[in-house]
Design an enzyme around this catalytic site. Structure first.
Site, mmCIF file in Angstrom:
data_model
loop_
_atom_site.group_PDB
_atom_site.id
_atom_site.type_symbol
_atom_site.label_atom_id
_atom_site.label_comp_id
_atom_site.label_asym_id
_atom_site.label_seq_id
_atom_site.Cartn_x
_atom_site.Cartn_y
_atom_site.Cartn_z
ATOM 1 N N ASP A 162 -0.742 4.693 0.815
ATOM 2 C CA ASP A 162 -0.599 5.355 2.123
ATOM 3 C C ASP A 162 0.841 5.778 2.406
ATOM 4 O O ASP A 162 1.236 5.911 3.562
ATOM 5 C CB ASP A 162 -1.087 4.442 3.260
ATOM 6 C CG ASP A 162 -2.487 3.917 3.028
ATOM 7 O OD1 ASP A 162 -3.373 4.742 2.761
ATOM 8 O OD2 ASP A 162 -2.693 2.698 3.101
ATOM 9 N N LYS B 101 1.628 10.396 -0.416
ATOM 10 C CA LYS B 101 1.565 11.072 -1.714
ATOM 11 C C LYS B 101 0.965 12.461 -1.585
ATOM 12 O O LYS B 101 1.343 13.379 -2.307
ATOM 13 C CB LYS B 101 0.744 10.231 -2.698
ATOM 14 C CG LYS B 101 1.377 8.893 -3.044
ATOM 15 C CD LYS B 101 0.540 8.112 -4.034
ATOM 16 C CE LYS B 101 -0.779 7.651 -3.446
ATOM 17 N NZ LYS B 101 -0.619 6.699 -2.328
ATOM 18 N N GLY C 105 -7.154 7.995 0.048
ATOM 19 C CA GLY C 105 -7.196 9.178 0.892
ATOM 20 C C GLY C 105 -5.816 9.766 1.079
ATOM 21 O O GLY C 105 -4.829 9.047 1.143
ATOM 22 N N HIS C 106 -5.756 11.075 1.119
ATOM 23 C CA HIS C 106 -4.499 11.778 1.359
ATOM 24 C C HIS C 106 -4.688 12.724 2.540
ATOM 25 O O HIS C 106 -5.689 13.435 2.619
ATOM 26 C CB HIS C 106 -4.071 12.605 0.138
ATOM 27 C CG HIS C 106 -3.913 11.810 -1.113
ATOM 28 N ND1 HIS C 106 -3.225 10.619 -1.163
ATOM 29 C CD2 HIS C 106 -4.353 12.037 -2.372
ATOM 30 C CE1 HIS C 106 -3.242 10.163 -2.402
ATOM 31 N NE2 HIS C 106 -3.929 10.993 -3.149
ATOM 32 N N GLN D 271 -3.449 5.209 -5.486
ATOM 33 C CA GLN D 271 -2.983 4.101 -4.654
ATOM 34 C C GLN D 271 -1.539 3.755 -4.996
ATOM 35 O O GLN D 271 -0.896 4.456 -5.765
ATOM 36 C CB GLN D 271 -3.884 2.864 -4.847
ATOM 37 C CG GLN D 271 -5.231 2.957 -4.167
ATOM 38 C CD GLN D 271 -6.333 3.425 -5.100
ATOM 39 O OE1 GLN D 271 -6.143 3.611 -6.288
ATOM 40 N NE2 GLN D 271 -7.502 3.633 -4.534
#
Length: 427
Positions: free
Chosen positions: A13, A16, A40-41, A223
């Site tokens: 988180d 990225k 998630g991005h 991650q």
């Protein structure tokens, strides 16, 4: 042209997606090399916000080829839904490539993830419940289903039956659940075969040919370093290798072709799920970081645990990844604090420890040793160069750089694509 690796230097988180998207216009391929839709991005383009879960962030760059590598585990329903959502918003997804060697998340993997986590009770790991861990377990146990298996129904049925032999025994006798029918699973998986076929290829071959043709390839971790199954805070980790070594095995690109390894580093620290977190805050400061930073998981929707910057973790990430650069994100979130604590070491049973301890018990007991840096109150979101930052913000960045062991080459001063200060080019 050598390849680049971009990965999280904390617990994930870190931003990225923004970093990958920023580079997307300058690279030819963006490769997701591990993880699944448990990551998630968030990418902000103009007034549009995109939440990506499985797709590489480079899919938003029209000149870039997005690639899902062999190290990724793919839930076909999630993937097709995500593609459909982007298509509806006018994003061209036709260039996507998927490795035929990537493993599929099956419905029974999701079932096993959820029932086993509930069975653990208070000892649960804190998984996302999306079948990621069980799919990687099947991969290592050599009972996994790969994307390429969708195109041989006989092999697919044999593999599903083999995978369910033991799982059905566990479901019925241990978890008091009904057995899963292999034929039903095969029928469901085959529904995805033709929809995925245009994207499936030998991505390792494609990427190595691209590098031979002087194309730029960016490999993107899902991650962070501290969630790596080998180098993270085990067992509170993911089931794959987000670290730089995982980029090679998860993409089929050899280590000698990698020139830069870029660590994404948040100006403070967050993590989702259970596990040790020495600088975690339970006070108004922690709540302020969560509120101002919008610290809610893109995929999970869970509030992130928040704490001050942890320099030993940054040094650890530099060491295990061989980082050449840092991209510091969310510096703007710290605007308004009179002074900002930075963890420079740990107190473990009265002893000062400068590095992340390898012993799990020691890390659980680690208490942060803080140094306090002067804060700033000026708005930094419009800053276009390092010199335009307030003096105290400049000093904060320089202090973090010195503590972390690699140069900070870019700074995020806001969520937008253009709200970034580039100090040194990554290319």
């Amino acid at each position: 042209m050598p390849a680049l690796v971009l990965l999280g230097a904390q617990w994930g988180d870190e931003g990225k997606g923004k970093a990958t998207d920023l580079l997307g216009g300058s690279v030819d391929y963006v490769v997701r090399y591990q993880g699944g839709n448990n990551a998630g991005h968030t990418v902000v383009v103009g007034d549009q916000k995109y939440a990506l879960h499985l797709l590489p962030s480079g899919i938003l760059s029209p000149t870039c080829v997005p690639v899902i590598g062999n190290g990724v585990v793919v839930d076909p329903a999630v993937l097709l839904s995500e593609l459909s959502g982007l298509n509806e918003r006018g994003v061209d997804t036709s260039k996507l490539l998927i490795s035929g060697n990537a493993h599929l998340i099956t419905p029974y993997n999701v079932t096993m993830d959820n029932v086993s986590e509930r069975f653990l009770g208070k000892r649960k790991i804190g998984t996302t419940g999306r079948g990621i861990g069980p799919t990687y377990a099947d991969k290592i146990n050599r009972t996994g289903i790969r994307v390429q298996d969708l195109y041989d129904e006989s092999i697919l049925l044999q593999k599903v039956e083999a995978a369910l032999d033991i799982k059905n025994q566990m479901l019925v006798k241990l978890y008091n659940r009904r057995a899963i029918d292999a034929q039903q699973i095969v029928a469901e998986l085959l529904e995805y075969a033709e929809k995925l076929r245009p994207y499936v290829t030998d991505t390792s071959l494609v990427l190595n040919k691209a590098l031979d043709e002087d194309k730029v390839v960016l490999m993107e971790g899902g991650q962070g370093t501290l969630l790596d199954v080998d180098h993270g805070t085990y067992p509170f980790v993911t089931s794959s290798n987000p670290t730089a070594g995982g980029a090679c095995t998860g993409s089929g690109i050899g280590p000698t072709k990698i020139s830069r390894v870029i660590g994404i580093l948040k100006a403070y620290t967050t993590r989702v799920g259970a596990g040790p977190f020495p600088t975690e805050l339970f006070d108004e400061d922690g709540e302020a970081l969560r509120r101002i930073g919008g610290e809610r998981g893109v995929t999970t929707g869970r509030d992130r645990r928040c704490g001050w910057f942890d320099a030993p973790i940054a040094r650890y990430a530099t060491r295990v990844n061989g980082l050449t650069d840092f991209f510091l994100t969310k510096l703007d979130v710290l605007t308004g604090w009179e002074r900002i604590p930075v963890c420079v070491a740990y107190d473990i049973d009265g002893e000062r420890v400068e590095e992340v301890p390898y012993n799990q018990t020691d890390f659980h007991h680690a208490k942060p040793v803080y140094e306090y840096l002067p804060g700033w109150s000026e708005d930094i979101t419009k800053a276009k160069s390092f010199a335009e930052l307030p003096k105290n913000a400049q000093a904060y960045v320089k202090a973090l750089e010195e503590m972390s062991g690699a140069p900070i080459s870019a700074i995020g001063v806001g969520p937008g694509r253009n709200e970034t200060i580039e100090i040194n080019s990554f290319l």
